[in-house]
Design an enzyme around this catalytic site. Structure first.
Site, PDB file in Angstrom:
ATOM      1  N   SER A 109      11.282   5.397   1.031  1.00  0.00           N
ATOM      2  CA  SER A 109      10.149   4.660   0.474  1.00  0.00           C
ATOM      3  C   SER A 109      10.301   3.193   0.830  1.00  0.00           C
ATOM      4  O   SER A 109      11.419   2.676   0.926  1.00  0.00           O
ATOM      5  CB  SER A 109      10.068   4.838  -1.042  1.00  0.00           C
ATOM      6  OG  SER A 109      11.236   4.344  -1.661  1.00  0.00           O
ATOM      7  N   HIS A 168       6.243  -7.128   1.385  1.00  0.00           N
ATOM      8  CA  HIS A 168       5.487  -8.272   0.876  1.00  0.00           C
ATOM      9  C   HIS A 168       5.590  -9.417   1.887  1.00  0.00           C
ATOM     10  O   HIS A 168       6.612 -10.101   1.949  1.00  0.00           O
ATOM     11  CB  HIS A 168       6.028  -8.720  -0.482  1.00  0.00           C
ATOM     12  CG  HIS A 168       5.823  -7.727  -1.574  1.00  0.00           C
ATOM     13  ND1 HIS A 168       4.577  -7.444  -2.110  1.00  0.00           N
ATOM     14  CD2 HIS A 168       6.699  -6.934  -2.249  1.00  0.00           C
ATOM     15  CE1 HIS A 168       4.700  -6.530  -3.059  1.00  0.00           C
ATOM     16  NE2 HIS A 168       5.973  -6.201  -3.160  1.00  0.00           N
ATOM     17  N   HIS A 195       2.743  -0.243   1.573  1.00  0.00           N
ATOM     18  CA  HIS A 195       3.696   0.689   0.959  1.00  0.00           C
ATOM     19  C   HIS A 195       3.638   1.991   1.749  1.00  0.00           C
ATOM     20  O   HIS A 195       2.573   2.409   2.210  1.00  0.00           O
ATOM     21  CB  HIS A 195       3.295   0.942  -0.503  1.00  0.00           C
ATOM     22  CG  HIS A 195       3.768   2.254  -1.044  1.00  0.00           C
ATOM     23  ND1 HIS A 195       2.952   3.379  -1.092  1.00  0.00           N
ATOM     24  CD2 HIS A 195       4.964   2.643  -1.553  1.00  0.00           C
ATOM     25  CE1 HIS A 195       3.638   4.379  -1.612  1.00  0.00           C
ATOM     26  NE2 HIS A 195       4.850   3.972  -1.900  1.00  0.00           N
ATOM     27  N   ASN A 202       5.806   6.061   1.995  1.00  0.00           N
ATOM     28  CA  ASN A 202       6.785   6.948   1.373  1.00  0.00           C
ATOM     29  C   ASN A 202       6.660   8.329   2.008  1.00  0.00           C
ATOM     30  O   ASN A 202       5.559   8.813   2.242  1.00  0.00           O
ATOM     31  CB  ASN A 202       6.495   7.018  -0.136  1.00  0.00           C
ATOM     32  CG  ASN A 202       7.274   8.101  -0.847  1.00  0.00           C
ATOM     33  OD1 ASN A 202       6.787   9.217  -1.016  1.00  0.00           O
ATOM     34  ND2 ASN A 202       8.471   7.775  -1.272  1.00  0.00           N
ATOM     35  N   VAL A 203       7.794   8.938   2.324  1.00  0.00           N
ATOM     36  CA  VAL A 203       7.817  10.357   2.702  1.00  0.00           C
ATOM     37  C   VAL A 203       8.989  11.001   1.978  1.00  0.00           C
ATOM     38  O   VAL A 203      10.051  10.395   1.838  1.00  0.00           O
ATOM     39  CB  VAL A 203       7.934  10.580   4.232  1.00  0.00           C
ATOM     40  CG1 VAL A 203       6.604  10.334   4.930  1.00  0.00           C
ATOM     41  CG2 VAL A 203       9.022   9.712   4.857  1.00  0.00           C
ATOM     42  N   ARG A 204       8.788  12.219   1.495  1.00  0.00           N
ATOM     43  CA  ARG A 204       9.817  12.834   0.659  1.00  0.00           C
ATOM     44  C   ARG A 204       9.795  14.357   0.792  1.00  0.00           C
ATOM     45  O   ARG A 204       8.780  14.952   1.172  1.00  0.00           O
ATOM     46  CB  ARG A 204       9.623  12.420  -0.797  1.00  0.00           C
ATOM     47  CG  ARG A 204       8.260  12.754  -1.353  1.00  0.00           C
ATOM     48  CD  ARG A 204       7.995  12.092  -2.706  1.00  0.00           C
ATOM     49  NE  ARG A 204       6.664  12.422  -3.206  1.00  0.00           N
ATOM     50  CZ  ARG A 204       5.565  11.745  -2.908  1.00  0.00           C
ATOM     51  NH1 ARG A 204       5.641  10.695  -2.114  1.00  0.00           N
ATOM     52  NH2 ARG A 204       4.391  12.107  -3.391  1.00  0.00           N
ATOM     53  N   HIS A 213      -7.233   2.870   9.116  1.00  0.00           N
ATOM     54  CA  HIS A 213      -7.714   4.218   8.818  1.00  0.00           C
ATOM     55  C   HIS A 213      -7.866   5.058  10.082  1.00  0.00           C
ATOM     56  O   HIS A 213      -7.666   6.283  10.035  1.00  0.00           O
ATOM     57  CB  HIS A 213      -9.027   4.152   8.028  1.00  0.00           C
ATOM     58  CG  HIS A 213      -8.805   3.955   6.559  1.00  0.00           C
ATOM     59  ND1 HIS A 213      -8.575   5.011   5.701  1.00  0.00           N
ATOM     60  CD2 HIS A 213      -8.728   2.832   5.809  1.00  0.00           C
ATOM     61  CE1 HIS A 213      -8.383   4.538   4.474  1.00  0.00           C
ATOM     62  NE2 HIS A 213      -8.472   3.223   4.510  1.00  0.00           N
ATOM     63  N   HIS A 249      -7.733   0.179 -15.788  1.00  0.00           N
ATOM     64  CA  HIS A 249      -7.963  -0.969 -16.679  1.00  0.00           C
ATOM     65  C   HIS A 249      -8.586  -2.152 -15.942  1.00  0.00           C
ATOM     66  O   HIS A 249      -9.110  -3.065 -16.577  1.00  0.00           O
ATOM     67  CB  HIS A 249      -6.657  -1.390 -17.369  1.00  0.00           C
ATOM     68  CG  HIS A 249      -5.620  -1.964 -16.457  1.00  0.00           C
ATOM     69  ND1 HIS A 249      -4.882  -1.186 -15.599  1.00  0.00           N
ATOM     70  CD2 HIS A 249      -5.200  -3.247 -16.250  1.00  0.00           C
ATOM     71  CE1 HIS A 249      -4.048  -1.967 -14.918  1.00  0.00           C
ATOM     72  NE2 HIS A 249      -4.218  -3.211 -15.287  1.00  0.00           N
ATOM     73  N   GLY A 253      16.934   8.140 -15.430  1.00  0.00           N
ATOM     74  CA  GLY A 253      18.196   7.449 -15.168  1.00  0.00           C
ATOM     75  C   GLY A 253      18.437   7.144 -13.712  1.00  0.00           C
ATOM     76  O   GLY A 253      19.586   7.110 -13.262  1.00  0.00           O
TER      77      GLY A 253
END
EC number: 1.3.3.3
Length: 304
Positions: free
Chosen positions: A94, A98, A108, A110-112, A147, A177, A260
């Site tokens: 991940s 900035h 950002h 991420n691959v998992r 894109h 929000h 944790g």
């Protein structure tokens, strides 16, 4: 068909981390990544790599982790009761970048991969990941190019893949929000196991390898754009949305903190500097206003 091969996935992920860090160092031209290897008492560990105060990147974190355990945490089995009583392995890369220059978007990726095993039963496995872009100043050409890169890497896997995972990204990176998207989206996928293992793994690799292909040209194009205090203040204000999303809504952050996980690695996504301003509203007719009016809502960026 291809049986799940966790070692092959791990080897790819470790190489991906190295490739992305090398690519970001080339783009920055000044700073290099510090490496922090860590172990997890319950099993596994990871390698956190962080670049700070570069010529182009204020902070870039690229994290590899590979953790395992004898049983799934309760939070993970609540909506997947079939995982109860299984040992598990979870691994991924991940990253959050900035940049210094407000004209370069934050990004950002991420691959998992996740696999849960039980004696006498088939393993349960899936892939997830994606990448997304958070511009501060609106350049439609950058967003279209981003894109298009996402669509191109999805194309070999079926025409339905890009629109499906693009829409999922728009829905996931949304701040209820605030009533706005975190940025202009990209791709987001999870629970990917409906193809055979080899094809799912190929897609995850395409997303991982496609990230820098999509991001680097935008960095090159914007990194020398002149900016002043006004643009920097707006960048720091908009970074607040990143913090709000990650600490309130992001599933990976919440899961890591609740189980944790390694706090320093989990919070590596936080921007080094950020500001909030009470009841801020951009001045009409400005680029800042255009970001709000045209860019922070789901749309088809590749429509003619």
């Amino acid at each position: 068909m291809g049986l799940p091969n966790a070692e092959e996935v791990k080897a790819f992920l470790m190489q991906l981390q190295a490739n992305i860090c090398a690519g970001l160092e080339r783009l920055d031209g000044q700073a290099s990544f510090a490496t922090d290897s860590w172990q997890r008492a319950e099993g596994g560990g990871g390698i956190s790599r962080v670049l700070t105060d570069g010529a182009v990147f204020e902070q870039a974190g690229v994290n590899f982790s590979h953790v395992m355990g004898a049983s799934m945490p309760a939070s993970a089995t609540a909506h997947r009761p079939e995982l109860a009583g299984r040992s598990f392995e979870a691994m991924g890369v991940s990253l959050v970048i900035h940049p210094k220059n407000p004209y370069i978007p934050t990004t950002h990726a991420n691959v998992r991969f996740f696999i849960a095993r039980k004696e006498g039963a088939d393993p349960v496995w899936w892939f997830g990941g994606g990448f997304d872009l958070t511009p501060y100043y609106p350049f439609e050409s950058d967003v279209k190019e981003w894109h298009q890169s996402a669509k191109d890497l999805c194309a070999p896997f079926g025409n339905e893949v890009y629109p499906k995972y693009k829409e999922w990204c728009d829905k996931y990176f949304f701040l209820p929000h605030r009533g706005e998207t975190r940025g202009v989206g990209g791709l987001f996928f999870d629970d990917l196991n409906h193809w055979e293992f080899d094809k799912c793994f190929d897609y995850m690799q395409a997303v991982g390898n496609g990230f820098l292909t999509a991001y680097a040209p935008i960095v090159e194009r914007r990194k020398d754009t002149a900016y002043g205090e006004r643009e920097r203040d707006f960048q720091l204000y908009r970074r607040g949305r990143y913090v709000e999303f990650n600490l309130v809504y992001d599933r990976g952050t919440l899961f890591g903190l609740q189980t944790g996980g390694r706090t320093e690695s989990i919070l590596m996504s936080m921007p080094p500097l950020v500001r909030w301003q009470y009841a801020y509203s951009p001045e009409a007719g400005t680029p800042e206003a255009e970001l709000y009016e045209r860019f922070l809502k789901p749309q088809d960026w590749l429509a003619d």
